[in-house]
Motif scaffolding. Sequence first.
Motif, mmCIF file in Angstrom:
data_model
loop_
_atom_site.group_PDB
_atom_site.id
_atom_site.type_symbol
_atom_site.label_atom_id
_atom_site.label_comp_id
_atom_site.label_asym_id
_atom_site.label_seq_id
_atom_site.Cartn_x
_atom_site.Cartn_y
_atom_site.Cartn_z
ATOM 1 N N LEU A 7 -9.334 -2.170 -0.276
ATOM 2 C CA LEU A 7 -8.280 -1.786 0.664
ATOM 3 C C LEU A 7 -7.246 -0.846 0.039
ATOM 4 C CD1 LEU A 7 -7.688 -5.294 2.297
ATOM 5 C CD2 LEU A 7 -8.783 -3.324 3.381
ATOM 6 N N SER A 8 -7.284 -0.712 -1.268
ATOM 7 C CA SER A 8 -6.276 0.106 -1.964
ATOM 8 C C SER A 8 -6.416 1.575 -1.584
ATOM 9 C CB SER A 8 -6.427 -0.031 -3.481
ATOM 10 O OG SER A 8 -6.218 -1.366 -3.872
ATOM 11 N N PRO A 9 -5.300 2.312 -1.523
ATOM 12 C CA PRO A 9 -5.366 3.747 -1.215
ATOM 13 C C PRO A 9 -6.047 4.510 -2.344
ATOM 14 C CG PRO A 9 -3.122 3.113 -1.800
ATOM 15 C CD PRO A 9 -3.910 1.845 -1.706
ATOM 16 N N ILE A 10 -6.539 5.688 -2.023
ATOM 17 C CA ILE A 10 -7.301 6.489 -2.978
ATOM 18 C C ILE A 10 -6.464 6.841 -4.209
ATOM 19 C CG2 ILE A 10 -6.698 8.718 -1.928
ATOM 20 C CD1 ILE A 10 -10.165 7.751 -3.263
ATOM 21 N N MET A 63 -12.196 11.992 -3.839
ATOM 22 C CA MET A 63 -12.104 10.998 -4.922
ATOM 23 C C MET A 63 -11.510 11.618 -6.185
ATOM 24 S SD MET A 63 -15.764 9.113 -4.286
ATOM 25 C CE MET A 63 -15.678 7.927 -5.632
ATOM 26 N N ILE A 64 -11.847 12.864 -6.445
ATOM 27 C CA ILE A 64 -11.349 13.537 -7.658
ATOM 28 C C ILE A 64 -9.869 13.889 -7.507
ATOM 29 C CG2 ILE A 64 -11.529 15.642 -9.049
ATOM 30 C CD1 ILE A 64 -14.575 15.572 -8.340
ATOM 31 N N GLY A 65 -9.501 14.440 -6.340
ATOM 32 C CA GLY A 65 -8.111 14.840 -6.134
ATOM 33 C C GLY A 65 -7.666 15.863 -7.172
ATOM 34 N N LYS A 66 -6.534 15.594 -7.806
ATOM 35 C CA LYS A 66 -6.019 16.485 -8.856
ATOM 36 C C LYS A 66 -6.244 15.907 -10.250
ATOM 37 C CE LYS A 66 -2.351 18.374 -5.910
ATOM 38 N NZ LYS A 66 -0.904 18.598 -5.765
ATOM 39 N N ASN A 67 -7.110 14.900 -10.327
ATOM 40 C CA ASN A 67 -7.323 14.191 -11.593
ATOM 41 C C ASN A 67 -8.407 14.891 -12.416
ATOM 42 O OD1 ASN A 67 -8.134 12.161 -13.572
ATOM 43 N ND2 ASN A 67 -6.862 10.764 -12.380
ATOM 44 N N VAL A 68 -7.996 15.544 -13.483
ATOM 45 C CA VAL A 68 -8.921 16.302 -14.333
ATOM 46 C C VAL A 68 -9.927 15.369 -15.009
ATOM 47 C CG1 VAL A 68 -9.090 17.817 -16.347
ATOM 48 C CG2 VAL A 68 -7.217 18.116 -14.718
ATOM 49 N N MET A 95 0.831 -1.206 0.000
ATOM 50 C CA MET A 95 0.000 0.000 0.000
ATOM 51 C C MET A 95 0.868 1.260 0.000
ATOM 52 S SD MET A 95 -3.029 -1.028 -0.208
ATOM 53 C CE MET A 95 -3.986 -2.537 -0.018
ATOM 54 N N CYS A 96 1.983 1.193 0.714
ATOM 55 C CA CYS A 96 2.917 2.326 0.749
ATOM 56 C C CYS A 96 3.515 2.567 -0.639
ATOM 57 C CB CYS A 96 4.010 2.044 1.774
ATOM 58 S SG CYS A 96 5.195 3.382 1.966
ATOM 59 N N LEU A 97 3.838 1.498 -1.324
ATOM 60 C CA LEU A 97 4.371 1.613 -2.692
ATOM 61 C C LEU A 97 3.316 2.202 -3.629
ATOM 62 C CD1 LEU A 97 6.224 -1.804 -2.777
ATOM 63 C CD2 LEU A 97 7.334 0.405 -3.157
ATOM 64 N N PHE A 98 2.069 1.727 -3.500
ATOM 65 C CA PHE A 98 0.972 2.262 -4.310
ATOM 66 C C PHE A 98 0.843 3.766 -4.118
ATOM 67 C CE2 PHE A 98 -1.584 -1.955 -4.394
ATOM 68 C CZ PHE A 98 -0.948 -2.319 -5.570
ATOM 69 N N LYS A 99 0.953 4.169 -2.871
ATOM 70 C CA LYS A 99 0.742 5.571 -2.534
ATOM 71 C C LYS A 99 1.826 6.478 -3.098
ATOM 72 C CE LYS A 99 -0.293 8.461 1.485
ATOM 73 N NZ LYS A 99 -0.451 8.500 2.944
#
Length: 592
Positions: free
Chosen positions: A139-142, A205-210, A113-117
Amino acid sequence: MAKSLEKMGIAGRVFLQEALTNTTDPLGAIEDFQRDNSILLPSLRPALPLLDLHGLKRLDFNRSVFEELREKLEEKIAQLAKSGDAEANGKLEAILEKSFELMNIPSLRPITMCLFKHLPEVPEKQLKALIKDKEMYKLSPIEVKRQIWQNNQALFGDEVLPLLNQYIKDKDDIIFNVEAPLNNFFTLSPKQRRQEAAVKQLTNMIGKNVRLYDMVLQFLRTLFMKTKNVHYCSLRAEILMALHDLEITDVCSVDPCYKFTWCLDACIREKYIDVKRARELQGFLDSVRRGHEQVLGDLSMILFDPFAVNTMLWSIMKVLQDLTVHETLPRDSAELVLLIRMLALGESAWEIINKQVFKEPRIDLDIVTRFVPALLAVGVCNNISTVVKKTEDFIKSKGDVKEEITDQSEYNDSAPTQLLITFLQQEPLSCQIFMWYIIYLVKHRRKSMLLKYLPLLAKHHKEGANDAIFLHALVGQLSLHSGPAAVEDLLTDDDFCQTLFKFLIPGRQTKEVAQKHLLRLLLNTYRRIPQAKLRNVLSKLEAKGKKHSEAVTELVAKLSVKVSELDSEAAEKQTDHKEDVDLLGVPTPAPI
């Protein structure tokens, strides 16, 4: 867990089982297994017997060492990610390749999970594996979910839809809230509304994702087109401004409506559109270039937000006051023309999006040159008639009157009233302005005008009695106490109550929206309403053959209890009064 370890070449349960099956010395096999799989550090071995003497289990020791090593590894991963070079990313991907197979082991999962993040982009292979494994996906990070969603619109829709439904439910709960009518739908500031759970989750959920932001906007357009629910327009503006609050400029800067929404949001916060901001808003509307007309679809949605509509309509009421005071023609007010222009664009939001014809609607100039002047005229006529009547009453009280002071026909408002009726029958925009004019009259307790013009709304714009937001605002104003003693409480007047109830219960076809708001009003003002009128309304709601929804039935039952309590209180007062009268009839004893 054992299979995952064995895939990595680490001896597990199967290896131990085979060793015990094929050996003649089981204890020796166990010792060999423990030695081969313990911490291979020569300097550590002499210390282990000391730990045994202190009663520290090997399991607890190994677990504490494991947790320490895991924390060190996570710190190292974070350091590599900060460097941001290609070599560091390559190392992280190599670690992920090995650790991903061990993701099913709970104690090792935090490393993956740390690697994913920290990875800027997770390899496609791992993303596909996560989509197939629902448990690991949850369980995956956002950060990882965003990468999955941007290429999987259906999956993203499944995540977003419950939040949208919850948002709509929360808005409806506020509109039909019986317990706290003074907590008006329009009371909360824009910033407070953006703290709602659904809005915060969506922005997270959106974050910085256009791409995800565009998907959410598309969902809102589609749902608005299918349902005509104006709360989707509110959410369109709230999400953008929530991202603005979080300073996520990567998304805000690509939205062509950003600056317009920001300016309008400030107006909603101030509950008024002043001249300076009106010019800014007009500049944004005028700057829509040819070939970019599609932005009008989103602008119309933003202007159809009930909070924006409420601000525009109250701003129009303020302009009408100023025009009356300064004796200015409505057509000479640039601010009024702009407000009507924006109101018209908002009112045509559904049509623009549904037909995909991105063109600003033409405004009927008669609204500015005939309807608004008629609205001003009826107000002025009423004010003059009131002053004249007070003057006549004063002179009559002195006994000096010999003839009529003035000809009342000079201030007759029949002509402007007839013009208002014509517009109410033909022009929806005029109806919207007139509805808020009614709320304005309620706010200022203009009983005589309400007795005359509320029936007009009921007769010539029947949709007004089923507009949830209008009724919410109307009930909110009526629920307020009248304030100074000089200001009359409308609800204590028989004629006004009859007019109001006739508007809210026009006949057998009364819709649930009107019933709910009528019950909201009655449950919170039943002590101020004439008892005969209250019982009459209750009897209509309880009439045999009337089928109500569960919510309305529950509210009717509550009202019935309240009326019964009033009857009990009245009976107690009557008994007390009778006892007082009986005591007064007792003769005074003779002096001793």
